[in-house]
Design a protein around this motif. Structure first.
Motif, PDB file in Angstrom:
ATOM      1  N   ARG A 203      88.138 -44.000  45.935  1.00  0.00           N
ATOM      2  CA  ARG A 203      88.124 -44.804  44.710  1.00  0.00           C
ATOM      3  C   ARG A 203      89.256 -44.402  43.770  1.00  0.00           C
ATOM      4  O   ARG A 203      89.867 -45.249  43.111  1.00  0.00           O
ATOM      5  N   LEU A 206      92.484 -45.926  45.116  1.00  0.00           N
ATOM      6  CA  LEU A 206      92.501 -47.373  44.915  1.00  0.00           C
ATOM      7  C   LEU A 206      92.613 -47.719  43.429  1.00  0.00           C
ATOM      8  O   LEU A 206      93.219 -48.731  43.063  1.00  0.00           O
ATOM      9  N   ALA A 209      96.117 -47.592  42.397  1.00  0.00           N
ATOM     10  CA  ALA A 209      96.814 -48.774  42.927  1.00  0.00           C
ATOM     11  C   ALA A 209      96.283 -50.074  42.311  1.00  0.00           C
ATOM     12  O   ALA A 209      96.771 -51.158  42.650  1.00  0.00           O
ATOM     13  N   LYS A 210      95.277 -49.950  41.429  1.00  0.00           N
ATOM     14  CA  LYS A 210      94.666 -51.091  40.742  1.00  0.00           C
ATOM     15  C   LYS A 210      94.090 -52.131  41.703  1.00  0.00           C
ATOM     16  O   LYS A 210      94.168 -53.337  41.474  1.00  0.00           O
ATOM     17  N   LYS A 211      93.511 -51.641  42.804  1.00  0.00           N
ATOM     18  CA  LYS A 211      92.882 -52.529  43.779  1.00  0.00           C
ATOM     19  C   LYS A 211      91.384 -52.604  43.489  1.00  0.00           C
ATOM     20  O   LYS A 211      90.560 -51.966  44.151  1.00  0.00           O
ATOM     21  N   ASN A 213      89.111 -55.068  43.728  1.00  0.00           N
ATOM     22  CA  ASN A 213      88.226 -55.680  44.724  1.00  0.00           C
ATOM     23  C   ASN A 213      87.912 -54.706  45.856  1.00  0.00           C
ATOM     24  O   ASN A 213      86.783 -54.671  46.364  1.00  0.00           O
ATOM     25  N   ALA A 214      88.908 -53.916  46.228  1.00  0.00           N
ATOM     26  CA  ALA A 214      88.694 -52.925  47.282  1.00  0.00           C
ATOM     27  C   ALA A 214      87.712 -51.851  46.815  1.00  0.00           C
ATOM     28  O   ALA A 214      86.879 -51.371  47.594  1.00  0.00           O
ATOM     29  N   ARG A 217      84.252 -53.186  47.146  1.00  0.00           N
ATOM     30  CA  ARG A 217      83.808 -53.220  48.548  1.00  0.00           C
ATOM     31  C   ARG A 217      83.358 -51.848  49.028  1.00  0.00           C
ATOM     32  O   ARG A 217      82.328 -51.728  49.695  1.00  0.00           O
TER      33      ARG A 217
END
Length: 351
Positions: A203, A206, A209-211, A213-214, A217
């Motif tokens: 986490r 991510l 990386a500003k992801k 939605n990932a 999930r």
């Protein structure tokens, strides 16, 4: 009260209905958490009615969320609900062969609305011939699932012994049979901690990386994994109780467990993320359906009190030693003392 069985039904809401279910379920949980926060701060559950819930929800739903939050607070004290869900009592919904009707808000007004549902013939026949309980709806993956509880034929548990269960981090659960001292360790704490750290680091990466939605999930994946682990551990605990003629399972009263714990460092984070509440709930449900009574015990000094001479001894290791010569695993000691204690708090779930 007879044991309960949960019937699951897939709903097929239209676009508007799905949006309204999402809104209602999120608001239901948000308001329930606000009630728990107030109860924790005041050290008692507030005398709330639907008039005190200032939000756009039907009054029947407000009453249900108050009851839901109050029940969980009495059982577990400080707990947080994360998964959006919503419920109606059995007087506020009706069934047909391919639909379920219940009240939602349509054009600013409360209206009993028909939702298409996939109900197999055998399931519908079982529902028709049963006393219906509450209706609870939540989203699982891409699907909306309705859960209806029904009363089943009562089971009579003939067990006369008591199983004490101590919950922990390095060892998720330890069970001790009162009369014999027979002991079993449940789960793998090291594996659980590894999973938590793995997803926490993932986490963090991510997040940088500003992801977003990932992150959502993997949060869902982690939650499913831990839920599956808790289901398996709770099943093993209840099976162990049955195998050893136990008619009662004593669990720790989980109120304020996070606030009162002295755990530090990386174990502190594990404690905050470990789902004590969920595991206890699963044990409750499985035990109740077998006619086994569940009682909540004040865990104070259970990991310090010697069962032989009753003196209190603190230990910083996994082995407990007393001056009288008694020694055992520290978590086993906790479970043994919990098994031998009677319920003094009035918090129990009886079959």
């Amino acid at each position: 009260m007879n044991p309960l069985k949960t019937i699951k039904i897939k709903l097929k809401p239209n676009k508007f209905q799905a949006q309204e279910l999402a809104r209602l379920s999120k608001e239901y949980i948000r308001q329930a958490n606000l009630l728990i926060e107030t109860a924790v701060a005041d050290k008692q559950f507030p005398k709330a009615t639907s008039k005190h819930i200032d939000t756009e929800l039907p009054s029947v739903i407000k009453n249900e969320l108050i009851r839901y939050a109050k029940t969980k607070f009495k059982q577990f004290g400080n707990c947080t609900f994360k998964k959006p869900t919503i419920s109606w009592n059995n007087q506020n919904y009706s069934l047909s062969e391919n639909s379920i009707d219940f009240p939602i808000i349509v054009d600013g007004k409360v209206k009993k609305t028909r939702f298409k549902a996939i109900i197999p013939y055998e399931t519908f026949e079982e529902l028709k011939s049963s006393k219906l309980g509450s209706l609870r709806i939540s989203k699982k993956g891409f699907h909306w699932i309705a859960q209806i509880s029904i009363e089943t034929k009562p089971l009579v548990c003939t067990g006369t012994d008591t199983l004490g269960v101590d919950l922990g981090i390095l060892v998720p659960a330890v069970g001790v049979v009162n009369s014999t001292g027979k002991t079993k360790f449940f789960g793998n704490g090291r594996s659980n901690k590894y999973l938590r750290r793995k997803y926490k680091e993932l986490r963090k990466k991510l997040g940088k990386a500003k992801k977003l939605n990932a992150i959502k999930r993997i949060n869902d994946k982690e939650s499913r994994i831990m839920k599956d682990i808790n289901h398996k551990i709770s099943r093993q605990i209840v099976d162990f109780a049955v195998e050893n003629n136990c008619g009662t399972i004593n669990l720790e009263n989980l109120s304020d467990i996070r606030q009162t714990s002295r755990t530090r460092g990386k174990n502190k984070q594990s404690l905050h993320s470990w789902t004590f509440y969920q595991l206890a709930s699963f044990v409750e449900y499985k035990a109740y359906n077998l006619g086994i009574k569940v009682e909540y015990i004040n865990p104070q000094y259970t990991s310090q009190e010697c069962p032989v001479c009753n003196t209190h001894n603190k230990t910083n290791t996994r082995e407990y030693k007393c001056a009288c010569g008694y020694k055992t695993h520290r978590d086993r000691l906790g479970a043994l003392n919990i098994a031998q204690k009677s319920n003094l708090d009035g918090k129990s779930l009886s079959a």
